[in-house]
Design a protein around this motif. Structure first.
Motif, PDB file in Angstrom:
ATOM      1  N   HIS A 240      -2.219  -1.017  -3.747  1.00  0.00           N
ATOM      2  CA  HIS A 240      -3.021   0.160  -4.083  1.00  0.00           C
ATOM      3  C   HIS A 240      -2.152   1.391  -3.859  1.00  0.00           C
ATOM      4  O   HIS A 240      -1.336   1.429  -2.938  1.00  0.00           O
ATOM      5  CB  HIS A 240      -4.280   0.268  -3.221  1.00  0.00           C
ATOM      6  N   THR A 241      -2.329   2.392  -4.730  1.00  0.00           N
ATOM      7  CA  THR A 241      -1.577   3.641  -4.608  1.00  0.00           C
ATOM      8  C   THR A 241      -2.556   4.793  -4.460  1.00  0.00           C
ATOM      9  O   THR A 241      -3.505   4.908  -5.244  1.00  0.00           O
ATOM     10  CB  THR A 241      -0.683   3.877  -5.839  1.00  0.00           C
ATOM     11  N   THR A 242      -2.322   5.613  -3.450  1.00  0.00           N
ATOM     12  CA  THR A 242      -3.189   6.750  -3.169  1.00  0.00           C
ATOM     13  C   THR A 242      -2.405   8.038  -3.304  1.00  0.00           C
ATOM     14  O   THR A 242      -1.307   8.162  -2.767  1.00  0.00           O
ATOM     15  CB  THR A 242      -3.766   6.672  -1.741  1.00  0.00           C
TER      16      THR A 242
ATOM     17  N   ALA B   6      -5.158   5.099 -14.411  1.00  0.00           N
ATOM     18  CA  ALA B   6      -4.850   4.401 -13.155  1.00  0.00           C
ATOM     19  C   ALA B   6      -5.978   4.555 -12.156  1.00  0.00           C
ATOM     20  O   ALA B   6      -6.329   3.607 -11.447  1.00  0.00           O
ATOM     21  CB  ALA B   6      -3.544   4.936 -12.572  1.00  0.00           C
TER      22      ALA B   6
ATOM     23  N   ASN C 189       0.850  -1.175   0.000  1.00  0.00           N
ATOM     24  CA  ASN C 189       0.000   0.000   0.000  1.00  0.00           C
ATOM     25  C   ASN C 189       0.895   1.237   0.000  1.00  0.00           C
ATOM     26  O   ASN C 189       1.710   1.423   0.907  1.00  0.00           O
ATOM     27  CB  ASN C 189      -0.914   0.027   1.223  1.00  0.00           C
TER      28      ASN C 189
ATOM     29  N   SER D  38       1.735  -1.981  -7.248  1.00  0.00           N
ATOM     30  CA  SER D  38       1.401  -1.918  -5.824  1.00  0.00           C
ATOM     31  C   SER D  38       0.055  -2.583  -5.549  1.00  0.00           C
ATOM     32  O   SER D  38      -0.725  -2.845  -6.470  1.00  0.00           O
ATOM     33  CB  SER D  38       1.355  -0.456  -5.372  1.00  0.00           C
TER      34      SER D  38
ATOM     35  N   ASP E  97      -6.680   0.952  -9.597  1.00  0.00           N
ATOM     36  CA  ASP E  97      -5.340   0.743  -9.048  1.00  0.00           C
ATOM     37  C   ASP E  97      -4.885   1.921  -8.190  1.00  0.00           C
ATOM     38  O   ASP E  97      -4.022   1.768  -7.321  1.00  0.00           O
ATOM     39  CB  ASP E  97      -4.319   0.545 -10.173  1.00  0.00           C
ATOM     40  N   ALA E  98      -5.468   3.086  -8.474  1.00  0.00           N
ATOM     41  CA  ALA E  98      -5.076   4.295  -7.747  1.00  0.00           C
ATOM     42  C   ALA E  98      -6.318   5.079  -7.351  1.00  0.00           C
ATOM     43  O   ALA E  98      -7.392   4.919  -7.946  1.00  0.00           O
ATOM     44  CB  ALA E  98      -4.152   5.161  -8.596  1.00  0.00           C
ATOM     45  N   SER E  99      -6.160   5.931  -6.356  1.00  0.00           N
ATOM     46  CA  SER E  99      -7.251   6.796  -5.933  1.00  0.00           C
ATOM     47  C   SER E  99      -6.677   8.130  -5.477  1.00  0.00           C
ATOM     48  O   SER E  99      -5.487   8.245  -5.194  1.00  0.00           O
ATOM     49  CB  SER E  99      -8.063   6.151  -4.800  1.00  0.00           C
TER      50      SER E  99
ATOM     51  N   ILE F 204       2.251   8.189  -9.591  1.00  0.00           N
ATOM     52  CA  ILE F 204       1.016   7.411  -9.402  1.00  0.00           C
ATOM     53  C   ILE F 204       0.823   6.366 -10.506  1.00  0.00           C
ATOM     54  O   ILE F 204       0.695   5.166 -10.224  1.00  0.00           O
ATOM     55  CB  ILE F 204      -0.210   8.341  -9.312  1.00  0.00           C
TER      56      ILE F 204
ATOM     57  N   ALA G  96       1.238   2.391  -9.499  1.00  0.00           N
ATOM     58  CA  ALA G  96      -0.065   1.769  -9.258  1.00  0.00           C
ATOM     59  C   ALA G  96      -0.200   0.348  -9.806  1.00  0.00           C
ATOM     60  O   ALA G  96      -0.757  -0.523  -9.125  1.00  0.00           O
ATOM     61  CB  ALA G  96      -1.170   2.665  -9.823  1.00  0.00           C
TER      62      ALA G  96
END
Length: 526
Positions: free
Chosen positions: A219-221, A322, A196, A217, A327-329, A210, A214
């Motif tokens: 998750h990527t934030t 992404a 994470n 990973s 995968d990303a947020s 990102i 992403a």
């Protein structure tokens, strides 16, 4: 003695010396230094030069930064040199591709023999009686500084501090059991697969990291305090690719560069003239690339107008892809404190993290941190004015290169290098040894040479020379105006004083217009 650098190319070691005196000493082997070296060696083959590079590799930013996804934030047709066409169809290129291009340019232009690696300039003092700079240099592996002399000093060390980065004091960061990294000092052995990841920041570095991290990973934030404007551009310039086939690379480059300059300058001018319209358009193109559940008004609608900070460029919308894939947020909030397992936000939300990347900005450092003086008297840059955006009031025989904030920096570097050659031609033609900019009105209004509202600019720009508000002391963030001033404008100016070491009291030419006409003839075609 030859050693092999990080890219596998041969590079001189720090112990391989050249002459102790040269005509022009260039500080930094990044893009600006390479441009200056090319123009000097091609336009003035009798001028001796040396390039001091503190590290063991050329390329500046592009060899120093190693974080995932490092790439250009300008189109390569204009970010590449005017004298060395960018031949790849990629318009937005990776750091690796850019570094390869720079190495090819250095080799094609036979510049590598002028570079002295592992040489860090510490200080420089100008002796007005001799008309020379004495530069104190620390060589890698040698604890005792050495000195070099030159008639002219060209500072192309960029404006970032390579030894320190900006990271806010986060409460509780010492309690975090994961890994905290800054992109400027990216550990090459960092494993983020199935982790994470929280990237703190919303600028160009964050929007690059990102989409690169992403897919691997868990998750990527992207955690941001406030949004930036994000603009999608094609990763590949299909028109350039087609023109290369039809016209050849060099002819095609001229058309593509003009087109891209026109498009970028139009976007900037419209942003300044119609900020509300451009704001709506920029946010609308983001909304069109994201699913309906993403709160675009919260995460992609900045509080400032377009181009009060640089636009963040994403090739082919990779950031939005992404986010759309899950995968990303994006989270827009403020950090309350770090916890052992992540980050507690002021809203009450907690972000779990194994790795936190603090893409929180860089520190500025004027002129590579070199201590400048004239006849032993320290020269405080912050108290001086920029002349034609490339010289400094009261500092003889010194030029520098700092790029644009709203278009490719290389465009400015090439113009500055061209003008420096014209200036040296002018001095040779009339027997001048020294130039020094001196303002007629030292009380004119001062303003920063970069007026972006970005945090890194606001924190450090006051340490640089300032812009004035009249004549050659203004700093124009407008390529077309600098073309007129630096490429086509007069070399001489009443506020640029010339003299000869042999006769310090010799007056300037009685008829500057005659000097201008003669110089225009001698440099015709440049």
């Amino acid at each position: 003695m030859i050693t092999t650098g990080p890219t596998g190319r041969q590079a001189p070691t720090a112990g391989e010396d050249g002459p102790n005196h040269v005509d022009v000493l260039i500080i930094g082997a990044g893009i600006a230094g390479i441009s200056a070296a090319h123009h000097l060696t091609s336009s003035r083959p009798g001028t001796s030069i040396a390039i001091l590079e503190a590290r063991d590799e050329i390329g500046g930013t592009w060899s120093f930064f190693r974080y995932p996804g490092l790439r250009s934030d300008s189109d390569m047709a204009t970010y590449g040199f005017g004298f060395e066409p960018w031949t790849s169809p990629l318009s937005i290129a990776s750091g690796t591709d850019i570094l390869e291009y720079l190495h090819k340019t250095v080799d094609d232009c036979d510049l590598r023999r002028h570079i002295r690696f592992g040489h860090k300039a510490l200080s420089a003092d100008f002796d007005t009686s001799a008309g020379l700079w004495t530069v104190t240099v620390r060589r890698e592996g040698n604890p005792r500084p050495t000195t070099l002399t030159s008639r002219f000093l060209f500072v192309s060390a960029g404006y970032y501090d390579y030894e320190s980065a900006f990271t806010p004091d986060f409460e509780g960061v010492e309690d975090f059991r994961g890994t905290v990294v800054h992109p400027q000092f990216w550990p090459q052995d960092l494993v983020y697969t199935d982790k994470n990841v929280v990237v703190v920041g919303s600028g160009a570095t964050a929007v690059t990291l990102i989409p690169s991290m992403a897919p691997l990973s868990r998750h990527t934030t992207m955690l941001q305090r406030s949004p930036s404007y994000v603009l999608t551009l094609p990763a590949t310039d299909h028109l350039a690719h087609a023109l290369n086939k039809v016209l050849g690379q060099r002819r095609a480059q001229r058309y593509v560069r003009r087109k891209n300059i026109a498009v970028t300058r139009t976007l900037y001018r419209w942003s300044k003239r119609f900020p509300k319209l451009m704001r709506r358009l920029l946010i609308a193109q983001v909304r069109a690339q994201l699913p309906e559940h993403v709160d675009v008004d919260t995460h992609f609608a900045p509080r400032y107008n377009p181009w009060e900070q640089r636009l963040c460029i994403v090739p082919d919308g990779d950031l939005f892809k992404a986010v759309s894939s899950g995968d990303a947020s994006i989270v827009t909030d403020r950090i309350a404190r770090f916890t052992p397992t992540g980050i507690q936000l002021e809203s009450g939300q907690h972000l779990s993290a194994d790795i936190v990347v603090t893409a929180t900005g860089l520190n500025l450092l004027p002129f590579g941190g070199i201590s400048l003086s004239v006849d032993g008297e320290p020269a405080e840059l912050s108290e001086r004015f920029a002349f034609r955006s490339m010289m400094v009031s009261g500092l003889p025989n010194l030029a520098y290169a700092i790029g644009y904030s709203n278009i490719s920096a290389t465009l400015k570097f090439d113009l500055v290098a061209e003008h420096l050659c014209r200036l040296l031609d002018f001095m040779d033609a009339y027997g001048h040894d020294t130039f020094v900019p001196v303002p007629d009105n030292p009380g004119m209004r001062r303003s920063p040479i970069l007026e972006l509202q970005a945090g890194y600019v606001q924190r450090g720009i006051a340490a640089f020379p300032h812009a004035g508000d009249e004549g050659p002391w203004t700093v124009e963030q407008a390529y077309e105006k600098d073309v007129e001033r630096l490429r086509h404008g007069r070399v001489d100016d009443p506020q640029l004083h010339f003299s000869s070491v042999r006769d310090r009291d010799r007056p300037r030419a009685a008829d500057p217009e005659d000097e201008h006409r003669a110089t225009a003839t001698s440099v015709r075609g440049r």
